[in-house]
Design a protein around this motif. Structure first.
Motif, PDB file in Angstrom:
ATOM      1  N   HIS A 101      -1.622  -8.662  -5.203  1.00 41.21           N
ATOM      2  CA  HIS A 101      -0.880  -8.722  -6.463  1.00 41.21           C
ATOM      3  C   HIS A 101      -1.827  -8.716  -7.663  1.00 41.21           C
ATOM      4  O   HIS A 101      -1.540  -8.094  -8.697  1.00 41.21           O
ATOM      5  CB  HIS A 101      -0.008  -9.987  -6.502  1.00 41.21           C
ATOM      6  CG  HIS A 101       0.718 -10.151  -7.799  1.00 41.21           C
ATOM      7  ND1 HIS A 101       1.810  -9.385  -8.150  1.00 41.21           N
ATOM      8  CD2 HIS A 101       0.482 -10.981  -8.855  1.00 41.21           C
ATOM      9  CE1 HIS A 101       2.223  -9.729  -9.361  1.00 41.21           C
ATOM     10  NE2 HIS A 101       1.449 -10.691  -9.809  1.00 41.21           N
ATOM     11  N   GLU A 102      -2.984  -9.358  -7.515  1.00 40.59           N
ATOM     12  CA  GLU A 102      -3.924  -9.456  -8.627  1.00 40.59           C
ATOM     13  C   GLU A 102      -4.489  -8.097  -8.998  1.00 40.59           C
ATOM     14  O   GLU A 102      -4.529  -7.726 -10.176  1.00 40.59           O
ATOM     15  CB  GLU A 102      -5.056 -10.427  -8.251  1.00 40.59           C
ATOM     16  CG  GLU A 102      -5.999 -10.726  -9.414  1.00 40.59           C
ATOM     17  CD  GLU A 102      -7.067 -11.728  -9.045  1.00 40.59           C
ATOM     18  OE1 GLU A 102      -8.077 -11.815  -9.780  1.00 40.59           O
ATOM     19  OE2 GLU A 102      -6.899 -12.420  -8.021  1.00 40.59           O
ATOM     20  N   TRP A 103      -4.923  -7.313  -7.983  1.00 40.18           N
ATOM     21  CA  TRP A 103      -5.483  -6.007  -8.340  1.00 40.18           C
ATOM     22  C   TRP A 103      -4.382  -5.014  -8.714  1.00 40.18           C
ATOM     23  O   TRP A 103      -4.570  -4.152  -9.572  1.00 40.18           O
ATOM     24  CB  TRP A 103      -6.374  -5.452  -7.231  1.00 40.18           C
ATOM     25  CG  TRP A 103      -5.684  -4.939  -5.988  1.00 40.18           C
ATOM     26  CD1 TRP A 103      -5.593  -5.560  -4.785  1.00 40.18           C
ATOM     27  CD2 TRP A 103      -5.023  -3.673  -5.826  1.00 40.18           C
ATOM     28  NE1 TRP A 103      -4.900  -4.793  -3.883  1.00 40.18           N
ATOM     29  CE2 TRP A 103      -4.545  -3.618  -4.503  1.00 40.18           C
ATOM     30  CE3 TRP A 103      -4.768  -2.596  -6.668  1.00 40.18           C
ATOM     31  CZ2 TRP A 103      -3.839  -2.537  -3.998  1.00 40.18           C
ATOM     32  CZ3 TRP A 103      -4.062  -1.518  -6.177  1.00 40.18           C
ATOM     33  CH2 TRP A 103      -3.604  -1.484  -4.851  1.00 40.18           C
ATOM     34  N   ALA A 104      -3.205  -5.139  -8.059  1.00 37.57           N
ATOM     35  CA  ALA A 104      -2.112  -4.211  -8.347  1.00 37.57           C
ATOM     36  C   ALA A 104      -1.569  -4.389  -9.756  1.00 37.57           C
ATOM     37  O   ALA A 104      -0.999  -3.465 -10.337  1.00 37.57           O
ATOM     38  CB  ALA A 104      -0.996  -4.380  -7.322  1.00 37.57           C
ATOM     39  N   ALA A 514       2.156  -3.784   1.403  1.00 37.78           N
ATOM     40  CA  ALA A 514       1.961  -2.570   0.598  1.00 37.78           C
ATOM     41  C   ALA A 514       3.074  -2.353  -0.395  1.00 37.78           C
ATOM     42  O   ALA A 514       2.844  -2.008  -1.550  1.00 37.78           O
ATOM     43  CB  ALA A 514       1.841  -1.356   1.522  1.00 37.78           C
ATOM     44  N   LYS A 515       4.329  -2.577   0.022  1.00 39.48           N
ATOM     45  CA  LYS A 515       5.454  -2.316  -0.881  1.00 39.48           C
ATOM     46  C   LYS A 515       5.441  -3.244  -2.080  1.00 39.48           C
ATOM     47  O   LYS A 515       5.864  -2.877  -3.174  1.00 39.48           O
ATOM     48  CB  LYS A 515       6.762  -2.464  -0.110  1.00 39.48           C
ATOM     49  CG  LYS A 515       6.965  -1.366   0.939  1.00 39.48           C
ATOM     50  CD  LYS A 515       8.310  -1.516   1.625  1.00 39.48           C
ATOM     51  CE  LYS A 515       8.513  -0.415   2.654  1.00 39.48           C
ATOM     52  NZ  LYS A 515       9.798  -0.547   3.358  1.00 39.48           N
ATOM     53  N   ALA A 516       4.938  -4.449  -1.890  1.00 36.00           N
ATOM     54  CA  ALA A 516       4.973  -5.424  -2.973  1.00 36.00           C
ATOM     55  C   ALA A 516       3.925  -5.166  -4.033  1.00 36.00           C
ATOM     56  O   ALA A 516       4.008  -5.684  -5.130  1.00 36.00           O
ATOM     57  CB  ALA A 516       4.777  -6.826  -2.395  1.00 36.00           C
ATOM     58  N   THR A 517       2.938  -4.323  -3.711  1.00 34.90           N
ATOM     59  CA  THR A 517       1.840  -4.123  -4.656  1.00 34.90           C
ATOM     60  C   THR A 517       2.164  -3.106  -5.715  1.00 34.90           C
ATOM     61  O   THR A 517       1.466  -2.991  -6.708  1.00 34.90           O
ATOM     62  CB  THR A 517       0.569  -3.660  -3.919  1.00 34.90           C
ATOM     63  OG1 THR A 517       0.832  -2.409  -3.302  1.00 34.90           O
ATOM     64  CG2 THR A 517       0.136  -4.682  -2.903  1.00 34.90           C
ATOM     65  N   GLY A 518       3.195  -2.302  -5.494  1.00 36.32           N
ATOM     66  CA  GLY A 518       3.523  -1.283  -6.486  1.00 36.32           C
ATOM     67  C   GLY A 518       2.666  -0.054  -6.296  1.00 36.32           C
ATOM     68  O   GLY A 518       1.839   0.023  -5.410  1.00 36.32           O
ATOM     69  N   SER A 519       2.851   0.929  -7.159  1.00 31.61           N
ATOM     70  CA  SER A 519       2.137   2.198  -7.039  1.00 31.61           C
ATOM     71  C   SER A 519       0.737   2.093  -7.584  1.00 31.61           C
ATOM     72  O   SER A 519       0.488   1.427  -8.561  1.00 31.61           O
ATOM     73  CB  SER A 519       2.890   3.296  -7.799  1.00 31.61           C
ATOM     74  OG  SER A 519       2.142   4.473  -7.858  1.00 31.61           O
TER      75      SER A 519
END
Length: 598
Positions: A101-104, A514-519
């Motif tokens: 989440h932090e990098w995304a 993966a889905k939670a990180t966004g594009s």
């Protein structure tokens, strides 16, 4: 604060480790300002990497002083991409981020990962290819908030789109940049200053590659007779630059006009009609043909019932993303890779030579000149006949180096020797797969000059945009649709089509989360506005061409009207109006070009 130096070198001297007689930097003093983007050019082995190591603190100078701004954050990309054994891509690139989440949620991180095509973060670095390792190392250097980014050959293994993305990314950042690269398009697009490392000194020039060429042309105007060949080469290179789209140069206009005076009598780089006659005489009508050809790579179809005919004197560049099958297409052309359908036709007079990306075995018991002369002692390029020694010197082997045993050459030198031997064999069909690897800017210019007079069919696969546009008359692309697509607009058209086609911008694969990180796709651009700006720039280019022709006509009429004062006044007035409009259109073109690249 603008104008603040991040690093200063004061009377720095550095020599080859263990050999004090070989001085690479001799009492060099210079500095890099915040926000400045510096390109470093010079011959291979001339001290470019040493300069970067001293700047970054990786090497202490043998004499002199290096001072850095307090708290300076510096990122450094070396030519070697070594990672800890057993590490993953995530370990190398995202070590400073605590979670996905932090990098995304970091737009810059998403931009870097998406722009460099890094998607599988759990992949082990042990199994990465050379190109993949380069992208991972580059991503590591670009993440975070460094004040100064030092990059040693960052464009190696990047395709044209990757190089374009990297240029745009560095321009958008506000940090200082120092970069060593042989990619001249990249130098011209990114750099606000150029450092030339030669004979232990570092000369500084305002602007990018074109500005450096201008400066060299001016400098060589006063050169002595011993520098005649280099002077003519610089003038020819400048002539090529000025015949293209108007140069985006930071030099004052009076300096441009002075430089243009140097090339007033320089012919075009190639006499295409003359070379075509040479090529037709040597090759006949049939060269290489693929008829209804099908080529498959595993489950993927590279060519789907395609017919492609190469004629005498054709000069074709092949472009496509890494992994699109460009090298496989070359192997199919040579017959090394059998077709999965259709047939291959080769003319009876074809003498084919191919420069591959792999180093071939060379006669290690010979010296460089002996290895070249073992192929031939003389070679003819069009009307010009050259000795083996002259060709070797043009490709980076000065007379003293020609007596070096082949077994003691570096990897880059062995590749240059491989290319020299290919040219000495006088093939009439030449296929070059990434020929710019390990070549410095001067050697590249010399190679292009040799190819200008080479009468044959030429096929080039290269990520070097400048070389492709310089030596090729036609560009084709592999878009992954089973076809060979002709691009009348060259590489610019290729990039436009790729933007419209859309790249795979799925998020990096990070497992269940993966889905939670966004594009991880790069930041979207206003494609419509860019297209409008490009059309405007093209319209202005056409207007500049018209104005240039009109100005030339007026100059001719002025000379003819030397005895008619009234006519002279009228023509002079019109010429001033034309010149004023030229300047205005040039300003508008620069603004449109900026919008097109925004």
């Amino acid at each position: 604060m603008a104008g603040q130096n991040l690093v200063n070198l004061e009377s720095v001297t550095a020599h080859v480790p263990g050999d004090a007689s070989r001085v690479l930097l001799d009492a060099v003093s210079l500095g890099i300002e915040r926000g400045e983007r510096v390109g470093v050019v010079g011959l291979n082995g001339g001290g470019k990497t040493t300069l970067l190591e001293v700047l970054s603190g990786r090497r202490e100078p043998n004499a002199g002083r290096v001072s850095r701004l307090g708290g300076l954050k510096l990122a450094y990309l070396t030519q070697g991409d070594d990672f800890p054994k057993g590490s993953t891509v995530r370990d190398v690139v995202l070590a400073e981020y605590g979670s996905d989440h932090e990098w995304a949620s970091d737009a810059k991180a998403r931009d870097v990962l998406g722009g460099l095509g890094i998607r599988d973060l759990e992949r082990s670095t042990d199994g990465l290819s050379g190109g993949e390792k380069r992208r991972v190392a580059l991503a590591r250097a670009l993440l975070g908030e460094p004040d100064l980014v030092v990059l040693d050959e960052p464009t190696n293994h990047l395709d044209i789109e990757g190089v374009t993305w990297l240029a745009e990314h560095l321009i958008a950042r506000r940090c200082g940049v120092v970069v060593v690269t042989h990619d001249r398009w990249f130098l011209d697009s990114v750099c606000t200053r150029t450092w030339e490392v030669a004979n232990g000194q570092v000369e500084s020039y305002l602007g990018g590659y074109q500005d450096w060429v201008y400066a060299r042309a001016e400098r060589t105007k006063q050169a002595d007779a011993a520098e005649a060949r280099r002077r003519n080469l610089a003038r020819k290179e400048l002539a090529w630059l000025r015949r293209g789209p108007p140069a985006r140069t930071s030099k004052p206009r009076y300096r441009i006009e002075a430089a243009e005076a140097l090339i007033a009598d320089v012919p075009p780089p190639r006499n295409s009609v003359e070379l075509l006659n040479f090529a037709t005489n040597r090759l006949g009508r049939t060269v290489l043909e693929l008829e209804d050809a099908t080529v498959k790579i595993g489950e993927r179809t590279l060519l789907d019932h395609q017919t492609w005919r190469l004629g005498p004197g054709d000069r074709i560049g092949i472009v496509g993303v890494n992994g699109s099958g460009k090298t496989t297409l070359l192997r199919a052309l040579t017959g090394e890779r059998p077709l999965d359908g259709g047939k291959r036709v080769q003319g009876t007079t074809v003498q084919l030579a191919q420069l591959t990306q792999d180093l071939v075995d060379l006669p290690k018991d010979m010296r460089v000149l002996e290895a070249v002369e073992a192929v031939a002692k003389y070679v003819r390029f069009g009307k010009e006949e050259m000795t083996a020694s002259q060709v070797a010197e043009r490709l980076g082997f000065p007379p003293a180096r020609q007596w070096t045993p082949v077994g003691r050459l570096s990897g880059g030198e062995r590749r240059r020797l491989q290319l020299t031997r290919l040219l000495m064999a006088e093939p009439n069909v030449l296929l070059l797969d990434e020929p710019t690897n390990d070549l410095d800017v001067d050697t590249l210019t010399n190679l292009e000059d040799l190819l200008d007079g080479w009468p044959g069919t030429l096929i080039v696969v290269s990520h070097d945009r400048y070389l492709t546009e310089r030596v090729c008359d036609t560009v084709v692309a592999l878009f992954g649709d089973g076809r060979i697509t002709h691009l009348p607009g060259g590489i610019e058209e290729y990039l436009r089509r790729r933007a419209i086609q859309g790249t795979d911008t799925s998020a990096p694969q990070t497992g269940p989360s993966a889905k939670a990180t966004g594009s991880a796709a790069p930041k979207a651009v206003d494609a419509a506005a860019q297209r409008v700006a490009r059309k405007e720039a093209q319209r202005l280019e056409r207007r500049m061409t018209q104005l240039t022709k009109r100005a030339e006509q007026l100059h001719t009429k002025l000379a003819e009207a030397a005895t008619d004062p009234q006519k002279l006044i009228e023509l002079s007035s019109e010429l001033k109006q034309v010149q004023a409009e030229q300047e205005q259109v040039e300003v508008e073109w620069l603004e449109a070009a900026e919008r097109a690249e925004a």
